[in-house]
Motif scaffolding. Sequence first.
Motif, short mmCIF file in Angstrom:
data_model
loop_
_atom_site.label_atom_id
_atom_site.label_comp_id
_atom_site.label_asym_id
_atom_site.label_seq_id
_atom_site.Cartn_x
_atom_site.Cartn_y
_atom_site.Cartn_z
N LYS A 85 81.80 62.76 40.96
CA LYS A 85 81.43 61.48 41.60
C LYS A 85 82.67 60.59 41.69
O LYS A 85 82.96 60.00 42.72
N ALA A 86 83.42 60.52 40.58
CA ALA A 86 84.63 59.68 40.58
C ALA A 86 85.68 60.23 41.55
O ALA A 86 86.43 59.46 42.13
N MET A 87 85.72 61.54 41.71
CA MET A 87 86.69 62.13 42.65
C MET A 87 86.25 61.95 44.09
O MET A 87 87.05 62.08 45.01
N GLY A 88 84.96 61.71 44.30
CA GLY A 88 84.46 61.47 45.65
C GLY A 88 84.28 62.74 46.47
O GLY A 88 84.14 62.69 47.69
N ARG A 139 93.73 62.62 44.54
CA ARG A 139 92.56 61.98 43.89
C ARG A 139 92.18 62.72 42.63
O ARG A 139 91.95 62.12 41.57
N ALA A 140 92.09 64.05 42.74
CA ALA A 140 91.68 64.86 41.58
C ALA A 140 92.74 64.78 40.48
O ALA A 140 92.42 64.65 39.30
N ILE A 141 94.01 64.84 40.88
CA ILE A 141 95.10 64.87 39.89
C ILE A 141 95.26 63.51 39.21
O ILE A 141 95.37 63.43 37.99
N VAL A 142 95.22 62.43 39.98
CA VAL A 142 95.37 61.09 39.39
C VAL A 142 94.22 60.84 38.40
O VAL A 142 94.45 60.42 37.26
N LEU A 143 93.01 61.13 38.81
CA LEU A 143 91.86 60.90 37.93
C LEU A 143 91.97 61.72 36.65
O LEU A 143 91.72 61.23 35.55
N SER A 144 92.38 62.97 36.78
CA SER A 144 92.45 63.81 35.58
C SER A 144 93.58 63.35 34.66
O SER A 144 93.44 63.40 33.45
N LEU A 145 94.68 62.86 35.23
CA LEU A 145 95.76 62.34 34.39
C LEU A 145 95.30 61.09 33.64
O LEU A 145 95.60 60.92 32.45
N LEU A 146 94.56 60.22 34.32
CA LEU A 146 94.03 59.02 33.66
C LEU A 146 93.06 59.42 32.55
O LEU A 146 93.09 58.88 31.44
N ASN A 147 92.21 60.41 32.84
CA ASN A 147 91.25 60.88 31.83
C ASN A 147 91.95 61.52 30.63
O ASN A 147 91.40 61.54 29.54
N GLU A 148 93.16 62.03 30.86
CA GLU A 148 93.94 62.64 29.77
C GLU A 148 94.78 61.59 29.04
O GLU A 148 95.59 61.95 28.18
N GLY A 149 94.63 60.32 29.41
CA GLY A 149 95.28 59.25 28.66
C GLY A 149 96.63 58.81 29.18
O GLY A 149 97.39 58.15 28.46
N ALA A 150 96.96 59.16 30.44
CA ALA A 150 98.25 58.72 30.99
C ALA A 150 98.34 57.19 30.91
O ALA A 150 97.44 56.50 31.39
N PRO A 151 99.42 56.66 30.30
CA PRO A 151 99.51 55.20 30.16
C PRO A 151 99.73 54.52 31.51
O PRO A 151 99.35 53.35 31.69
N GLU A 152 100.34 55.25 32.46
CA GLU A 152 100.63 54.68 33.78
C GLU A 152 100.76 55.82 34.78
O GLU A 152 101.38 56.83 34.47
N VAL A 153 100.15 55.65 35.94
CA VAL A 153 100.33 56.63 37.02
C VAL A 153 100.94 55.87 38.20
O VAL A 153 100.28 55.01 38.79
N ARG A 154 102.20 56.17 38.48
CA ARG A 154 102.86 55.55 39.64
C ARG A 154 102.48 56.39 40.85
O ARG A 154 102.60 57.62 40.82
N LEU A 155 102.05 55.69 41.89
CA LEU A 155 101.52 56.41 43.05
C LEU A 155 102.29 55.98 44.29
O LEU A 155 102.37 54.78 44.59
N VAL A 156 102.87 56.94 44.98
CA VAL A 156 103.54 56.63 46.25
C VAL A 156 103.03 57.57 47.33
O VAL A 156 102.77 58.74 47.08
N ASN A 157 102.86 57.02 48.51
CA ASN A 157 102.37 57.81 49.64
C ASN A 157 102.98 57.25 50.91
O ASN A 157 103.25 56.06 51.00
N ASP A 168 92.74 50.53 43.59
CA ASP A 168 91.58 49.62 43.50
C ASP A 168 90.42 50.33 42.82
O ASP A 168 89.66 49.74 42.06
N GLU A 169 90.28 51.62 43.11
CA GLU A 169 89.17 52.38 42.57
C GLU A 169 89.40 52.79 41.11
O GLU A 169 88.49 52.75 40.29
N PHE A 170 90.62 53.22 40.82
CA PHE A 170 90.89 53.84 39.51
C PHE A 170 91.43 52.87 38.45
O PHE A 170 91.57 53.26 37.29
N GLY A 171 91.75 51.63 38.85
CA GLY A 171 92.09 50.63 37.84
C GLY A 171 93.56 50.40 37.62
O GLY A 171 94.42 51.02 38.26
N PRO A 172 93.85 49.47 36.67
CA PRO A 172 95.21 48.91 36.54
C PRO A 172 96.28 49.87 36.05
O PRO A 172 97.46 49.56 36.16
N ARG A 173 95.90 51.04 35.49
CA ARG A 173 96.95 51.98 35.07
C ARG A 173 97.61 52.64 36.28
O ARG A 173 98.66 53.26 36.16
#
Length: 279
Positions: A85-88, A139-157, A168-173
């Motif tokens: 559901k979180a991965m959409g 989407r799948a990778i960012v969510l799984s990294l957050l679930n594994e406790g990543a303190p910060e996920v820098r995202l560029v596209n 906006d969906e996955f939060g401030p990390r």
Amino acid sequence: MADQKFVLAGVMGWPVAHSRSPVIHNHWMAQYGLRGAYVLLPVQPENFEAAIRGLPALGFSGCNVTIPHKVNAMKMMDFVDPVAKAMGAINTIVVQLDGSLHGYNNDGFGYIQSLRDAQPDWRGDAGPALVLGAGGAARAIVLSLLNEGAPEVRLVNRTREKTQALADEFGPRVKVLDWAERNDAMAGVALLVNTTNQGMHGQPELAVSLAALPEQALVSDAIYIPLETALLKNARLRGNPVVNGLGMLLNQARPAFKAWFGVMPEITPTLRQVVIETF
Ligand code: NAP
């Protein structure tokens, strides 16, 4: 053996002929001496709902769903796993004994497991991660990294709006940066992941400089054709540990096989070789 159930499963997509899933699942069936068949299910979008609804009547234990059905399939499920559901999007359907349909997404599991296969002591909380790309794999990778406790996920596209939507969906990390900042964003990361299609067979190489990347940072590429993209080669040559996309592909199939056949299958060198020979 005589009373062993004959299990039917497959992969539904359009087009689907390129899918390696039949090779993987049929290999495991033979390896574990299980009776069944895993088939290609080429289904056009306009027939998708009828095909999904027909799975219990046809006696299928379930199926994988791939492009272009992964998002659409969710609303046809009687139950969707919270991770999916979180991965959409879902990539696995399991038909229940009462005929109801349960949807899962094992891409994140597959990704994390591929890192652990390469580095058994890998930890998600080891430091910031930099993810390049913001499509389905991201989407799948960012969510799984957050679930594994990543303190910060820098995202560029390349298209910034997509990264902002994920943040906006996955939060401030999740920290959104511009595509132009991708090289500087490598400073201090524990993990660099390419989820763009750049570097894939038939596409240009990913245009990045690894100068700012710490030498001990793990570098992974979701791409598996070729097995070693220019990104991975450059990272390997400067001493970084690297992980290609084959492990994600193979590992995401394991929970689905377990759900349908009752056995959690292992990834052997023979399986890797069998799949590589299809590339
Ligand atoms: P997708 O949803 O179509 O996303 C494609 C991504 O590539 C987007 O972020 C897109 O950016 C970016 N991109 C495209 N052209 C670009 C360019 N010229 N410069 C920079 N970025 C560009 O695809 P996906 O499903 O996420 O798949 C992405 C990759 O992951 C593919 O190579 C696929 O084979 C691989 N993958 C591997 C596995 C596995 O099991 N190993 C699973 C899934 C996917 P824009 O948003 O700007 O268009």
